[in-house]
Design an enzyme around this catalytic site. Structure first.
Site, mmCIF file in Angstrom:
data_model
loop_
_atom_site.group_PDB
_atom_site.id
_atom_site.type_symbol
_atom_site.label_atom_id
_atom_site.label_comp_id
_atom_site.label_asym_id
_atom_site.label_seq_id
_atom_site.Cartn_x
_atom_site.Cartn_y
_atom_site.Cartn_z
ATOM 1 N N ASN A 182 104.302 129.940 19.143
ATOM 2 C CA ASN A 182 102.846 130.149 19.259
ATOM 3 C C ASN A 182 102.444 130.589 20.657
ATOM 4 O OD1 ASN A 182 101.775 129.278 16.539
ATOM 5 N ND2 ASN A 182 103.091 127.565 17.103
ATOM 6 N N LYS A 183 103.076 130.000 21.654
ATOM 7 C CA LYS A 183 102.799 130.445 23.031
ATOM 8 C C LYS A 183 103.212 131.910 23.174
ATOM 9 C CE LYS A 183 103.396 126.249 25.814
ATOM 10 N NZ LYS A 183 104.207 125.634 26.867
ATOM 11 N N ASP B 270 103.525 125.820 31.265
ATOM 12 C CA ASP B 270 103.456 124.402 30.900
ATOM 13 C C ASP B 270 101.983 124.045 30.753
ATOM 14 O OD1 ASP B 270 105.252 122.210 30.259
ATOM 15 O OD2 ASP B 270 104.098 121.114 31.745
ATOM 16 N N ASP C 11 95.095 122.287 18.990
ATOM 17 C CA ASP C 11 94.007 123.221 18.645
ATOM 18 C C ASP C 11 93.049 122.678 17.568
ATOM 19 O OD1 ASP C 11 94.605 125.113 20.518
ATOM 20 O OD2 ASP C 11 95.671 126.455 19.159
ATOM 21 N N HIS D 251 92.497 128.276 28.284
ATOM 22 C CA HIS D 251 93.225 127.908 29.498
ATOM 23 C C HIS D 251 94.349 128.910 29.782
ATOM 24 C CE1 HIS D 251 94.548 126.219 25.787
ATOM 25 N NE2 HIS D 251 95.713 125.842 26.256
ATOM 26 N N ARG D 252 95.084 129.272 28.723
ATOM 27 C CA ARG D 252 96.206 130.212 28.899
ATOM 28 C C ARG D 252 95.688 131.587 29.306
ATOM 29 N NH1 ARG D 252 98.502 128.596 24.805
ATOM 30 N NH2 ARG D 252 99.847 127.196 25.988
HETATM 31 P P1 IMP Z 1 104.200 122.315 26.585
HETATM 32 O O1 IMP Z 1 103.442 123.160 27.552
HETATM 33 O O2 IMP Z 1 105.087 123.185 25.751
HETATM 34 O O3 IMP Z 1 104.898 121.169 27.238
HETATM 35 O O4 IMP Z 1 103.150 121.766 25.554
HETATM 36 C C1 IMP Z 1 102.422 120.582 25.754
HETATM 37 C C2 IMP Z 1 101.744 120.162 24.503
HETATM 38 O O5 IMP Z 1 100.473 120.794 24.427
HETATM 39 C C3 IMP Z 1 102.448 120.474 23.188
HETATM 40 O O6 IMP Z 1 102.190 119.410 22.313
HETATM 41 C C4 IMP Z 1 101.796 121.731 22.704
HETATM 42 O O7 IMP Z 1 101.806 121.810 21.298
HETATM 43 C C5 IMP Z 1 100.394 121.550 23.247
HETATM 44 N N1 IMP Z 1 99.794 122.825 23.600
HETATM 45 C C6 IMP Z 1 100.201 123.707 24.548
HETATM 46 N N2 IMP Z 1 99.368 124.748 24.592
HETATM 47 C C7 IMP Z 1 98.421 124.522 23.655
HETATM 48 C C8 IMP Z 1 97.286 125.260 23.222
HETATM 49 O O8 IMP Z 1 96.986 126.370 23.673
HETATM 50 N N3 IMP Z 1 96.543 124.677 22.261
HETATM 51 C C9 IMP Z 1 96.831 123.465 21.707
HETATM 52 N N4 IMP Z 1 97.893 122.768 22.061
HETATM 53 C C10 IMP Z 1 98.680 123.282 23.033
#
Ligand code: IMP
Length: 194
Positions: A11-12, A73, A155, A180-181
């Protein structure tokens, strides 16, 4: 410019691909032979972003591949929970990582709590000779129940400020216009001169 994206999160990758211009050629971890999970043992998003990018860089060096690396991250900080889950967002409900259980735990922890302010934060780490960080933050609130089927992670629970819908109810285009991204990527692109 060729950049290895230091994430296996599909998804990222979808979001980042849409946010980055075609002049940035993204290379997946699989394409450079990295299939193992990269350790995230840092105590901040910055540390974890660096750990991921640096891990990939070392593997590329071993293969004499000279690509830049970009990692992401992200974490959700809930005010009423003193900033939790924060850096532990991925494993909030424990291991193995499970988005659905994380959402259930968050709702349980906020049961009867009416102060639902939260922020979502992304830290990008870009290593290309030097190491640079780009941060994006979006304010919002946590919904009382999951809503929507788009997106991933938190989300279905995160309602960005100024909206009545969760990220999961918004289209990817809308999420990518305010998330945020997206804010972190915009700073990164400005630095690249795009
Ligand atoms: P990480 O950055 O991969 O360590 O993700 C941290 C947590 O935040 C994970 O549970 C992801 O599913 C969640 N996460 C990261 N980015 C998003 C986003 O854009 N929306 C919702 N959840 C996110």
């Amino acid at each position: 410019m060729k950049i290895v994206l230091a994430t296996a999160n599909k998804n990222k990758i979808i979001e980042l691909k849409k946010l980055l211009p075609s002049s940035v050629q993204l290379i997946s971890l699989a394409e450079v032979g990295i299939t193992e999970e990269i350790p995230e043992t840092g105590s901040t998003l910055e540390e974890n972003a660096f750990l991921k990018a640096n891990y990939v860089l070392k593997k590329l060096n071993e293969q004499k591949l000279n690509y830049a690396v970009l990692s992401d991250d992200s974490g959700l900080e809930v005010k009423a929970l003193n900033g939790k889950p924060g850096v532990n967002s991925a494993i909030y409900a424990g291991l193995p990582k499970n988005d659905h259980l994380n959402n259930i735990k968050l709702l349980t922890d906020l049961k009867k709590c009416t102060k639902r302010q939260a922020t979502f934060k992304t830290v990008l780490c870009f290593i290309n000779q030097k190491t640079e960080y780009f941060e994006g933050i979006v304010n919002g609130t946590i919904a009382y129940e999951p809503k929507g089927i788009n997106g991933f992670g938190y989300d279905p629970l995160f309602i960005p400020q100024g909206y009545r819908s969760t990220f999961a109810e918004l289209s990817l285009e809308t999420k990518n216009s305010l998330s945020h991204r997206a804010i972190a990527v915009a700073k990164f692109l400005k630095r690249l001169g795009n």
